[in-house]
Design a protein around this motif. Structure first.
Motif, mmCIF file in Angstrom:
data_model
loop_
_atom_site.group_PDB
_atom_site.id
_atom_site.type_symbol
_atom_site.label_atom_id
_atom_site.label_comp_id
_atom_site.label_asym_id
_atom_site.label_seq_id
_atom_site.Cartn_x
_atom_site.Cartn_y
_atom_site.Cartn_z
ATOM 1 N N UNK A 190 0.949 -1.062 0.089
ATOM 2 C CA UNK A 190 -0.208 0.063 0.005
ATOM 3 C C UNK A 190 0.912 1.212 0.144
ATOM 4 N N UNK A 191 0.619 2.174 -0.803
ATOM 5 C CA UNK A 191 1.578 3.474 -1.064
ATOM 6 C C UNK A 191 1.518 4.387 0.426
ATOM 7 N N UNK A 192 0.411 4.193 0.965
ATOM 8 C CA UNK A 192 0.014 4.987 2.254
ATOM 9 C C UNK A 192 0.752 4.421 3.384
ATOM 10 N N UNK A 193 0.389 3.336 3.760
ATOM 11 C CA UNK A 193 0.785 2.574 5.072
ATOM 12 C C UNK A 193 1.901 1.556 5.008
ATOM 13 N N UNK A 194 2.044 0.943 3.633
ATOM 14 C CA UNK A 194 3.275 -0.304 3.665
ATOM 15 C C UNK A 194 2.625 -1.623 3.777
ATOM 16 N N UNK A 195 1.217 -1.613 4.095
ATOM 17 C CA UNK A 195 0.560 -2.996 4.407
ATOM 18 C C UNK A 195 0.293 -3.773 2.949
ATOM 19 N N UNK A 196 -0.053 -4.850 3.165
ATOM 20 C CA UNK A 196 -0.379 -5.582 1.826
ATOM 21 C C UNK A 196 -1.598 -4.996 1.149
ATOM 22 N N UNK A 197 -1.921 -5.154 -0.197
ATOM 23 C CA UNK A 197 -3.198 -4.397 -0.565
ATOM 24 C C UNK A 197 -4.136 -5.317 -0.652
ATOM 25 N N UNK A 198 -5.517 -4.863 -0.520
ATOM 26 C CA UNK A 198 -6.632 -5.875 -0.351
ATOM 27 C C UNK A 198 -7.202 -5.350 -1.758
ATOM 28 N N UNK A 199 -7.896 -6.689 -2.306
ATOM 29 C CA UNK A 199 -8.149 -6.785 -3.676
ATOM 30 C C UNK A 199 -9.271 -5.750 -4.045
ATOM 31 N N UNK A 200 -10.268 -5.546 -2.960
ATOM 32 C CA UNK A 200 -11.172 -4.406 -3.318
ATOM 33 C C UNK A 200 -10.652 -3.076 -3.277
ATOM 34 N N UNK A 246 -4.648 0.000 -5.387
ATOM 35 C CA UNK A 246 -3.450 -0.736 -4.592
ATOM 36 C C UNK A 246 -3.254 -0.456 -3.315
ATOM 37 N N UNK A 247 -4.500 0.045 -2.628
ATOM 38 C CA UNK A 247 -4.384 0.239 -1.137
ATOM 39 C C UNK A 247 -4.885 -0.814 -0.320
ATOM 40 N N UNK A 248 -4.747 -0.903 0.826
ATOM 41 C CA UNK A 248 -4.840 -1.952 1.961
ATOM 42 C C UNK A 248 -6.312 -1.774 2.371
ATOM 43 N N UNK A 249 -7.022 -0.395 2.350
ATOM 44 C CA UNK A 249 -8.289 -0.337 2.801
ATOM 45 C C UNK A 249 -8.840 0.853 2.555
ATOM 46 N N UNK A 250 -10.199 1.265 2.653
ATOM 47 C CA UNK A 250 -10.999 2.303 2.139
ATOM 48 C C UNK A 250 -10.223 3.553 2.695
ATOM 49 N N UNK A 251 -9.677 3.516 4.205
ATOM 50 C CA UNK A 251 -9.308 4.572 4.871
ATOM 51 C C UNK A 251 -7.971 5.111 4.071
ATOM 52 N N UNK A 252 -7.024 4.263 3.635
ATOM 53 C CA UNK A 252 -5.896 4.622 2.797
ATOM 54 C C UNK A 252 -6.329 5.096 1.479
ATOM 55 N N UNK A 269 -6.912 10.324 -1.889
ATOM 56 C CA UNK A 269 -7.675 10.958 -2.478
ATOM 57 C C UNK A 269 -7.850 12.382 -1.973
ATOM 58 N N UNK A 270 -7.774 12.627 -0.609
ATOM 59 C CA UNK A 270 -7.525 13.780 0.086
ATOM 60 C C UNK A 270 -6.462 14.523 -0.150
#
Length: 49
Positions: free
Chosen positions: A3-13, A16-22, A27-28
């Motif tokens: 994940x480019x924001x926190x470094x965790x593995x990405x979630x398929x949904x 390339x982010x791991x969560x909606x939060x990231x 986006x912000x």
């Protein structure tokens, strides 16, 4: 790829982010103008009538 924001593995949904939060954090950053492409400043372009 992490994940480019926190470094965790990405979630398929949210790839390339791991969560909606990231995804929302990214986006912000775009909306605030934190990400910029370097180049010449845009000038005032007069339109032809």
């Amino acid at each position: 790829m992490a994940c480019p924001i926190c470094g965790k593995p990405p979630a398929e949904k949210y790839r390339p982010f791991c969560s909606r939060r990231c995804a929302d954090v990214d986006l912000a950053r775009w909306l605030r103008g934190d990400y910029r492409i370097p180049g010449e400043p845009a000038g005032n372009h007069e339109t032809e009538e």
